[in-house]
Scaffold this active site. Sequence first.
Site, PDB file in Angstrom:
ATOM      1  N   HIS A 107     -24.353  10.351 -14.412  1.00  0.00           N
ATOM      2  CA  HIS A 107     -25.217  11.161 -15.276  1.00  0.00           C
ATOM      3  C   HIS A 107     -24.939  10.973 -16.757  1.00  0.00           C
ATOM      4  CE1 HIS A 107     -24.961  13.331 -11.374  1.00  0.00           C
ATOM      5  NE2 HIS A 107     -26.254  13.518 -11.567  1.00  0.00           N
ATOM      6  N   ASP A 209      16.794  -3.650   2.820  1.00  0.00           N
ATOM      7  CA  ASP A 209      16.771  -4.560   3.961  1.00  0.00           C
ATOM      8  C   ASP A 209      16.907  -6.022   3.554  1.00  0.00           C
ATOM      9  OD1 ASP A 209      16.389  -5.923   6.289  1.00  0.00           O
ATOM     10  OD2 ASP A 209      14.692  -4.742   6.977  1.00  0.00           O
ATOM     11  N   HIS A 212      16.709  -8.735   6.856  1.00  0.00           N
ATOM     12  CA  HIS A 212      15.570  -9.421   7.486  1.00  0.00           C
ATOM     13  C   HIS A 212      15.364 -10.832   6.950  1.00  0.00           C
ATOM     14  CE1 HIS A 212      13.400  -8.708   3.723  1.00  0.00           C
ATOM     15  NE2 HIS A 212      12.405  -9.428   4.172  1.00  0.00           N
ATOM     16  N   HIS A 217      12.306 -14.860   6.694  1.00  0.00           N
ATOM     17  CA  HIS A 217      12.038 -15.868   5.669  1.00  0.00           C
ATOM     18  C   HIS A 217      12.789 -17.178   5.926  1.00  0.00           C
ATOM     19  CE1 HIS A 217       9.876 -12.714   3.778  1.00  0.00           C
ATOM     20  NE2 HIS A 217      10.943 -11.993   3.543  1.00  0.00           N
ATOM     21  N   ASP A 351       6.213 -11.651   5.587  1.00  0.00           N
ATOM     22  CA  ASP A 351       6.340 -10.189   5.654  1.00  0.00           C
ATOM     23  C   ASP A 351       5.045  -9.571   6.178  1.00  0.00           C
ATOM     24  OD1 ASP A 351       8.971  -9.512   4.642  1.00  0.00           O
ATOM     25  OD2 ASP A 351       8.303 -10.243   2.693  1.00  0.00           O
TER      26      ASP A 351
END
Lengths: 432, 186
Positions: A107, A209, A212, A217, A351
Amino acid sequence: MSIEIDDLADKVQWEKGLISPEIFIDEKVYREELGRLFGRAWLFLAHDSMIPKPGDFFNTYMGGDPVIVARQKDGSVRAYLNACRHRGMKVCRAEDGNARNFMCTYHGWAYDISGELINVPNLADAYHNDLDRKKWGLVQVAQIDNYKGLWFATFDPTAPPLHEYLGDMTFYIDSWVDHVPGGIEILPGVIKWTIRGNWKIAAEQFAGDGYHAQVTHSSSLGKIGEGMWGKMPEGAQFSSRHGHGHSMVFGRVTRFDDDPLSVYNAERNPVVEERLGSSRTNMLGNFTVFPNMSGLPASANLRVWHPKGPNTFEIWSFTVVDKDAPEQVKKAQQLSATLTEGAAGIVELDDGENWNLMGQILEQGYQTRRMDWNYQMGLGHETEDHETYPGRINGTYYGEGPQRTFYRRWLEFMTSEKWPRVDAVRESGDES
Amino acid sequence: MTTQVEAELTAFTAATQELQFRIEQFYYYEAELLDEWKYHAWYDLFSTDSHYRLPVRRNRLRRQRFADEAAARGIEMAHFDADMKTLKLYVNQRESGSNWAEDPPSRTRHLITNVRIRSSADEAGSYDVRSNFLVYRNRLEAEVDLWAGERYDRLRPTDDGSFQIADRVVLLDQNVVLSKNLSVFF
């Protein structure tokens, strides 16, 4: 099936290292999270260098809500909801840019760069001049502040000051924002992509973490340097009573050792050591500033996990460079970060595979939701009085102390009616 | 007076039609290599001095947008920004045996259309070719991704009548990438 807030303590037994995955998928938990957590915590918005000039703005989110961060004429920074006060339409749809004002395209209500309502079409003939424009500016955040160029805001006026919220984390933040006299800047280009999973899965991974990396990886990090399988890198972990986490790896300057970046980093080390001491020189790894800002100092990476529903989040990924570094070093950083991070990054794409599938399993499952997850790594092996590092310290790079601390703090936000202040007496934590 | 369209149509000779055919066939072959996970063979289609870039698409106001979105804008983050040494790292990763994002491999279809060929103003004898793509990915049990976009290539003729990709810029038609990763090549 829906979880009541009163049941959350049973779902988050952080002191035993047991977390129910229902907190990653339950719709009600998510709706409560938007208010109790994202409505109260200090959230990262942008870095100074992203909005250098008056009128510069950056469009982001605080929890589920769109927020404009804008540089003011006097150099200060404001943040307000990107939602018109008339019907809630976005007043700005560009992701960044420079503006004198924002006009809602529904508007035509228009707001200046400070968020004040400056124009309402037909104010005289339709509203009979009965509308007090001063009362209908864009909804401002309750508090906004910056730590060394990093802007944060909260929607809760009762939240403690930013420096108190960050607490010991500033010791670690300094290692990547204040390690050189000129500080940092953010390179143009935000990499944004979508994960069908819960945002906390990513935030906890970055908090603590490192475990991992050798497997997830293996095809990227595992191929750089001498490989990682089975060998825990030398390092340590920090957990903050405020929910922050930082995992440190020592001694690896850069991921690649044959570009201008690694030469620059090696030459920079004496400067960093002079400013911060040897304990924070070459300190790499991963961190989370509670709740949803994370980063990877080794890749000069900063990111925000924006929640988009219980089982969807977006990653907004930024690349950090030393402001006074030579152009070829900045270019090398850009190329290096492009290779490893982001939706296509050789590190990061693996990931996405994990997080998406974990989300899919929870979305469809019943038994899998009832199965507690194990967060017991290193339980009982942390110290409060490390001679060098403040906070609660685990002496190895692998551990789940930062994750347990993250969920402890999350539980406090979710179950506390008032802003969950960390009692000074309990500052050191009582995990056993 | 002939119109612009008529002028361009009359410029299509047997030679240009043959060139169009050969370049399209080259693209279909390239798509086949990607869809059959023959990444090293795909990599060999690039010249050693080539560059592979996939910039971030921006949401900016019309007056502040970039006139040429494929043009490099100095130091800016991108999804891909790789010389051939770097592209080799991606390709090696796919075939490493532990690139979990593509193991088991995704099923993909690269559909290439709207191939537009111009003689390169910057490199005599080469062609600047724009093409559109639609890439479908189906992964594991039920995951589906769809990517549309455009490629800006420099194609350099080779002695054996084929081509080398001497430069490629990919415009992916997404701002926030809607998939969990970009583990495919375009």
